[in-house]
Scaffold this motif. Sequence first.
Motif, PDB file in Angstrom:
ATOM      1  N   TRP A  18       0.860  -1.475  -0.011  1.00  0.00           N
ATOM      2  CA  TRP A  18      -0.090   0.087  -0.003  1.00  0.00           C
ATOM      3  C   TRP A  18       0.979   1.289   0.010  1.00  0.00           C
ATOM      4  O   TRP A  18       1.912   1.243   0.366  1.00  0.00           O
ATOM      5  N   THR A  19       0.249   2.453  -0.476  1.00  0.00           N
ATOM      6  CA  THR A  19       0.904   3.589  -0.387  1.00  0.00           C
ATOM      7  C   THR A  19      -0.052   4.246   0.792  1.00  0.00           C
ATOM      8  O   THR A  19      -1.223   4.203   0.543  1.00  0.00           O
ATOM      9  N   PRO A  48     -10.315  12.755   6.398  1.00  0.00           N
ATOM     10  CA  PRO A  48      -9.519  11.563   7.302  1.00  0.00           C
ATOM     11  C   PRO A  48      -7.907  11.908   7.326  1.00  0.00           C
ATOM     12  O   PRO A  48      -7.513  12.557   6.249  1.00  0.00           O
ATOM     13  N   PRO A  49      -7.317  11.243   7.951  1.00  0.00           N
ATOM     14  CA  PRO A  49      -5.929  11.675   8.145  1.00  0.00           C
ATOM     15  C   PRO A  49      -5.115  11.065   6.973  1.00  0.00           C
ATOM     16  O   PRO A  49      -4.013  11.393   6.866  1.00  0.00           O
ATOM     17  N   ALA A  50      -5.507   9.941   6.503  1.00  0.00           N
ATOM     18  CA  ALA A  50      -4.813   9.224   5.470  1.00  0.00           C
ATOM     19  C   ALA A  50      -5.729   8.479   4.300  1.00  0.00           C
ATOM     20  O   ALA A  50      -6.783   8.189   4.803  1.00  0.00           O
ATOM     21  N   ILE A  51      -5.185   8.428   3.356  1.00  0.00           N
ATOM     22  CA  ILE A  51      -5.702   7.578   2.173  1.00  0.00           C
ATOM     23  C   ILE A  51      -4.785   6.520   2.171  1.00  0.00           C
ATOM     24  O   ILE A  51      -3.505   6.711   1.829  1.00  0.00           O
ATOM     25  N   LEU A  52      -5.049   5.328   1.839  1.00  0.00           N
ATOM     26  CA  LEU A  52      -4.568   4.006   1.435  1.00  0.00           C
ATOM     27  C   LEU A  52      -4.760   3.687  -0.007  1.00  0.00           C
ATOM     28  O   LEU A  52      -5.932   3.433  -0.090  1.00  0.00           O
ATOM     29  N   LYS A  55      -1.221  -0.597  -4.486  1.00  0.00           N
ATOM     30  CA  LYS A  55      -0.440  -0.430  -5.399  1.00  0.00           C
ATOM     31  C   LYS A  55      -0.576  -1.000  -6.536  1.00  0.00           C
ATOM     32  O   LYS A  55      -0.582  -0.501  -7.966  1.00  0.00           O
ATOM     33  N   LYS A  56      -0.874  -2.331  -6.357  1.00  0.00           N
ATOM     34  CA  LYS A  56      -1.120  -3.376  -7.754  1.00  0.00           C
ATOM     35  C   LYS A  56      -2.604  -3.159  -8.234  1.00  0.00           C
ATOM     36  O   LYS A  56      -2.882  -3.720  -9.227  1.00  0.00           O
ATOM     37  N   ASN A  57      -3.580  -2.508  -7.817  1.00  0.00           N
ATOM     38  CA  ASN A  57      -4.895  -2.161  -8.058  1.00  0.00           C
ATOM     39  C   ASN A  57      -5.075  -0.601  -7.463  1.00  0.00           C
ATOM     40  O   ASN A  57      -5.880  -0.758  -6.585  1.00  0.00           O
ATOM     41  N   LEU A  58      -5.025   0.230  -8.250  1.00  0.00           N
ATOM     42  CA  LEU A  58      -5.351   1.624  -7.633  1.00  0.00           C
ATOM     43  C   LEU A  58      -6.754   1.831  -7.500  1.00  0.00           C
ATOM     44  O   LEU A  58      -7.055   3.079  -7.163  1.00  0.00           O
ATOM     45  N   SER A  59      -7.681   1.061  -8.173  1.00  0.00           N
ATOM     46  CA  SER A  59      -9.268   0.951  -7.963  1.00  0.00           C
ATOM     47  C   SER A  59      -9.516   0.974  -6.569  1.00  0.00           C
ATOM     48  O   SER A  59     -10.497   1.110  -6.187  1.00  0.00           O
ATOM     49  N   ILE A  60      -8.563   0.263  -5.795  1.00  0.00           N
ATOM     50  CA  ILE A  60      -9.049  -0.061  -4.394  1.00  0.00           C
ATOM     51  C   ILE A  60      -8.148   1.090  -3.577  1.00  0.00           C
ATOM     52  O   ILE A  60      -6.900   0.990  -3.501  1.00  0.00           O
ATOM     53  N   THR A  61      -9.013   1.690  -2.721  1.00  0.00           N
ATOM     54  CA  THR A  61      -8.464   2.919  -2.009  1.00  0.00           C
ATOM     55  C   THR A  61      -9.330   2.795  -0.453  1.00  0.00           C
ATOM     56  O   THR A  61     -10.389   2.505  -0.513  1.00  0.00           O
ATOM     57  N   ILE A  62      -8.614   3.262   0.506  1.00  0.00           N
ATOM     58  CA  ILE A  62      -9.375   3.132   1.895  1.00  0.00           C
ATOM     59  C   ILE A  62      -9.095   4.666   2.523  1.00  0.00           C
ATOM     60  O   ILE A  62      -7.809   4.918   2.729  1.00  0.00           O
ATOM     61  N   ALA A  63     -10.153   5.181   2.843  1.00  0.00           N
ATOM     62  CA  ALA A  63      -9.809   6.566   3.734  1.00  0.00           C
ATOM     63  C   ALA A  63     -10.043   6.054   4.910  1.00  0.00           C
ATOM     64  O   ALA A  63     -10.849   5.505   5.595  1.00  0.00           O
ATOM     65  N   VAL A  64      -9.202   6.193   5.908  1.00  0.00           N
ATOM     66  CA  VAL A  64      -9.069   5.702   7.179  1.00  0.00           C
ATOM     67  C   VAL A  64      -8.700   6.708   8.369  1.00  0.00           C
ATOM     68  O   VAL A  64      -7.912   7.779   8.068  1.00  0.00           O
ATOM     69  N   GLU A 140      -1.151  -1.500  11.427  1.00  0.00           N
ATOM     70  CA  GLU A 140       0.326  -1.578  10.916  1.00  0.00           C
ATOM     71  C   GLU A 140       0.481  -0.266   9.780  1.00  0.00           C
ATOM     72  O   GLU A 140       1.569   0.091   9.905  1.00  0.00           O
ATOM     73  N   LEU A 141      -0.503   0.096   9.210  1.00  0.00           N
ATOM     74  CA  LEU A 141      -0.202   0.990   8.101  1.00  0.00           C
ATOM     75  C   LEU A 141      -0.112   2.401   8.757  1.00  0.00           C
ATOM     76  O   LEU A 141       0.679   3.164   8.491  1.00  0.00           O
ATOM     77  N   VAL A 142      -1.216   2.663   9.822  1.00  0.00           N
ATOM     78  CA  VAL A 142      -1.491   4.049  10.161  1.00  0.00           C
ATOM     79  C   VAL A 142      -1.756   4.088  11.502  1.00  0.00           C
ATOM     80  O   VAL A 142      -1.939   5.135  12.311  1.00  0.00           O
ATOM     81  N   GLY A 143      -1.400   2.984  12.569  1.00  0.00           N
ATOM     82  CA  GLY A 143      -1.873   2.930  13.625  1.00  0.00           C
ATOM     83  C   GLY A 143      -0.518   3.510  14.736  1.00  0.00           C
ATOM     84  O   GLY A 143       0.547   3.527  14.093  1.00  0.00           O
TER      85      GLY A 143
END
Lengths: 189, 119
Positions: A18-19, A48-52, A55-64, A140-143
């Motif tokens: 993820w980015t 939101p503080p961050a967007i995930l 990388k391999k499928n940029l159609s999938i994003t998460i606002a977290v 693990e990504l943003v916690g």
Amino acid sequence: MTIDEYLKTIISTTPKDWTVVTRPTLRHAFAVQVNDSGEEERIDFEEPPAILALKKNLSITIAVGTVEQAKYKIPVPTPFSQHNARTLLADCFYDNVIVHRERLVSVDRQHCILPLPTHWTKEKQPIALGKVAFAQLIHELVGPFSDFGEYFEQSGMVPSELPWPAPTKPAQTQDMALPVDSGDAGSPA
Amino acid sequence: MKYTPGPWRMKNNGELWSHARGGTPQLVASVSWMGDQEDRAGNMRVVEASVELTEALDELYLLAALPQVAQAIQSDPAIEPKARLILDNAREILQKCTGRRTPDWRKIPAHANRLTHNA
């Protein structure tokens, strides 16, 4: 892609897949602010503080990270009930359309992001395996820099074979039950 | 130990309110300001920011306690003495604020990077 495929794709990833894009995220939303009488006072923007982005499928994003309930009460005698907790939203997008909303709980004075149980019970909190994997990924990504496994165990949560996302809103069977929506927002086209 | 969640906002009349997301504002305290008039605006900001300040410090301390960060700090003689002062001070403030023992940032094991334990 179905919602199951979508969620399976997410939980089969690791943080390296993820980015993380921090503010500005261009995911602003309106938030009604109320006064001390509960009346609408004004409308603010929130973000939101961050967007995930996967990388391999940029159609999938998460606002977290948007706080939903800043004063979330974990019932006594559940572990961490004596410390501040808040619920957070993880809004999952597919091609820029929201397709799933996952609620997470930040426990122990915001020291760990855990899955939010549908119900709190006096014994163990069964959590769907997929939900566990999702929460761990977000932690693990943003916690905070804390150990997810240790907190998960201490919280009394146990992985279970429950379906995820829950097909319907489960009945409240425990006297400690708290009202929590399943939060599913639909499925991608 | 619990506290009223932030953000906190103070009115000019000294009322301190919690504007926590997901609920109606809640009155936390009513402050009668004393002392120098010129300090009041600054004092008000310090009080308003205290919850978010503590939480942010908490997270920064966790970051500094990461084994790789702690090791990097300790291996650089140019920054280690000052960093030690800063982090020891941060630790004392966190303990004062939370009422819980905060482990030494140099001694948090890699496999259990948990900041606080019940006193």
